[in-house]
Structure formats: structure tokens, C-alpha cells
Design an enzyme around this catalytic site. Structure first.
Site, mmCIF file in Angstrom:
data_model
loop_
_atom_site.group_PDB
_atom_site.id
_atom_site.type_symbol
_atom_site.label_atom_id
_atom_site.label_comp_id
_atom_site.label_asym_id
_atom_site.label_seq_id
_atom_site.Cartn_x
_atom_site.Cartn_y
_atom_site.Cartn_z
ATOM 1 N N SER A 47 -6.452 -2.523 1.774
ATOM 2 C CA SER A 47 -5.409 -2.197 2.746
ATOM 3 C C SER A 47 -4.883 -0.782 2.529
ATOM 4 C CB SER A 47 -4.270 -3.216 2.685
ATOM 5 O OG SER A 47 -3.720 -3.294 1.383
ATOM 6 N N GLU A 48 -4.769 -0.349 1.254
ATOM 7 C CA GLU A 48 -4.382 1.029 0.960
ATOM 8 C C GLU A 48 -5.054 1.521 -0.324
ATOM 9 O OE1 GLU A 48 -0.880 -0.259 3.499
ATOM 10 O OE2 GLU A 48 -1.274 -0.915 1.461
ATOM 11 N N THR A 49 -5.266 2.829 -0.360
ATOM 12 C CA THR A 49 -5.741 3.533 -1.543
ATOM 13 C C THR A 49 -4.805 4.707 -1.774
ATOM 14 O OG1 THR A 49 -8.042 2.898 -1.175
ATOM 15 C CG2 THR A 49 -7.662 4.854 -2.513
ATOM 16 N N HIS A 78 3.558 -1.410 -1.592
ATOM 17 C CA HIS A 78 2.759 -1.804 -2.746
ATOM 18 C C HIS A 78 2.021 -0.611 -3.355
ATOM 19 C CE1 HIS A 78 -1.360 -2.254 -0.950
ATOM 20 N NE2 HIS A 78 -1.775 -2.540 -2.176
#
Length: 282
Positions: A47-49, A78
Site C-alpha cells: 500500500s505504501e513504500t 502507517h
């Protein structure tokens, strides 16, 4: 030409590996441009990096850039906790009492206490009522009757969140949304737990539906919990200190610890390092 970077993968909002929301973190990413960062985030397919860089603002301890598989975000929850966890684990030295993160929305404070990190919820960029036409569309997208939505609010702190409340956790967990009708919406849905807060149970359950290609639902979402907390506490729907559960519908067991301290709402969660090593990027 390729370059090797230190790398970690963190599970956020859990103290048990594989039960939270994973985050890829690349250290010392100052030599990477936005295209390289986006390409790696797309390849990771999380979902995110997050990419850690030297700060450019006085008072910041580090800078972070956050990418989904398709775009850069000015802020996300997060990745904030996971990046801070990775930065500290790699030997990051804090200048003051709190860690200060520089990101697209400015400076975000992160405090350490009781073995858990918590970030100060950034101010909402958009708040207020949701118009009737959008509410009707959300009801259709969630496949519920319009009357099932008990409350709603714009709660955008960067990603574009709009949030609605259902009457029960059971209704929330049974949702099977229509992805076509959710297109273009970053939608948070919240519902109370039965006997919420008693005997150690969470007060609320949340689900987050995204516009990110290939990611219909986010396991555990700090930015959504931060914005929803400002709405619920401000409207006296929630107490000034509570725990939210998220990820149940995806087989996760995320826990988000919310606490109002004066004018600041803190969003806390445990973090676990699952992978540590290096990554080679072009």
C-alpha cells in the site's frame, strides 16, 4: 549503473509479525529521484513504500517521501510510524524530546512511550458535512440502504478521506463494496464494537477503501484513524482515549491507540521489523 541501499520491511500497528500493515523502507535515499522511488514502490506492490532522506527543514530529524504503487502522498500514518521505527533502529539520533519528521504536509511530531510510537495527528485539510449526492453514491457503493449510514464527515488530512459511520461492527465486516462506484474515493467506514472498550476490547472497527490500483482495501490506516479520531472525539462520539481495530476483514489484527492530550490527538501503534537487509536499485 546500480546502487545498493539499506532496506527494511516493517509490520505496523501490531506487535505480532504478519498481523498489521507492511511497509517497505529504503534508507539514505537522497540519490534517488521521484521516478526511481515510484518504480520501486510499484514493484514492491505494498500500500505504501517510504524513502528516508536527510532533512531540509531546521528542527526536523529526518525527511520521508511516501509512495503508493501509483502516486506520492504528502502524508500517511502507517509509513510515519514505520519509517520512524526503521530510522531509530538504524541508529537515528533524536534532537529533542520528540522525533520530528519532515514530509509533504510539513513537520510531524512522533513521541516514544511505553514501547510504542505515536504521531501527532496533522490538521484536517477538509472537514464538514458530506453532500447528499455523494452520500447516496457511497451507500450504493457499499451496497447498504441510505439509512444504514448513521453519520458522515469529510476528514481529509492529505490523502482525501471521506468517512461514514455504520450502526454495528457486524454490518461493517459484512460489507462487499462495488469497486466501480468507489472509483475516485478514499473512503473510511467506522462502526462501534459491541460493548466497545469493556474487558480490553476495542471501541471501534474501521475499514479503508482506496483508489490505489490493485489495492482495494488497506489493512491498517494511520492517516484515516488520525482524521476519524478528530471527527469522533470532536463530536463526542468517542472518548478522548480509545483503541480502534482494523484489518479484521483481511485476516489481520491491527490495533490503533488514540489519545487526546490537550489540543493534540496522538495516534499510536506497535511496530515489528520483519525483514532487514539491502536492495539494489538502478
Amino acid at each position: 549503473m546500480t546502487t545498493t541501499f539499506d532496506f527494511a520491511q516493517i509490520d505496523v500497528f501490531t506487535d505480532t509479525p504478519l498481523c498489521g500493515n507492511p511497509l517497505a523502507v529504503v534508507h539514505g535515499a537522497d540519490r534517488l529521484d521521484a521516478g526511481q522511488m515510484q518504480a520501486f514502490a510499484r514493484w514492491m506492490n505494498l500500500s505504501e513504500t517510504a524513502f528516508l532522506l536527510a532533512p531540509t527543514t531546521p528542527g526536523a530529524d529526518y525527511r520521508v517521501r511516501i509512495f503508493t504503487t501509483s502516486r506520492e502522498l504528502p502524508f500517511a500514518g502507517h509509513p510515519t510510524l514505520g519509517s520512524c521505527h526503521a530510522w531509530l533502529a538504524a541508529g537515528g539520533r533524536v534532537r529533542g524530546e520528540d522525533v520530528v519528521q519532515e514530509c509533504g504536509v510539513g513537520l510531524v511530531r512522533i513521541r516514544r512511550g511505553a514501547g510504542r510510537l505515536a504521531f501527532a495527528a496533522p490538521p484536517l485539510r477538509r472537514s464538514g458535512p458530506v453532500d447528499a449526492g455523494l452520500l447516496a453514491r457511497i451507500a450504493r457503493a457499499l451496497r447498504v440502504a441510505p439509512g444504514a449510514i448513521k453519520a458522515s464527515q469529510w476528514v481529509d488530512n492529505g490523502p482525501g478521506w471521506v468517512a461514514v459511520m455504520l450502526g454495528s461492527r457486524e454490518e461493517l465486516l459484512n460489507l462487499v463494496p462495488d469497486p466501480a462506484l468507489l472509483a475516485g474515493l478514499e473512503l473510511g467506514v467506522v462502526a462501534p464494537w459491541p460493548e466497545g472498550g469493556h474487558a480490553g476490547t476495542p471501541h471501534f472497527e474501521l475499514r479503508a477503501f482506496l483508489t490505489t490500483p490493485g489495492v482495494v482495501e488497506d489493512p491498517v490506516t494511520g492517516s484515516l484513524n488520525a482524521s476519524v479520531a478528530q471527527w469522533l472525539i470532536g463530536a463526542r462520539i468517542a472518548p478522548p482515549r480509545y483503541v480502534a481495530s482494523q484489518g479484521t476483514a483481511l485476516g489481520r489484527a491491527g490495533r490503533v491507540h488514540v489519545e487526546q492530550d490537550g489540543p493534540t490527538i496522538w495516534i499510536g501503534g506497535d511496530c515489528v521489523t520483519c525483514i532487514r537487509g539491502s536492495v539494489t536499485l538502478p
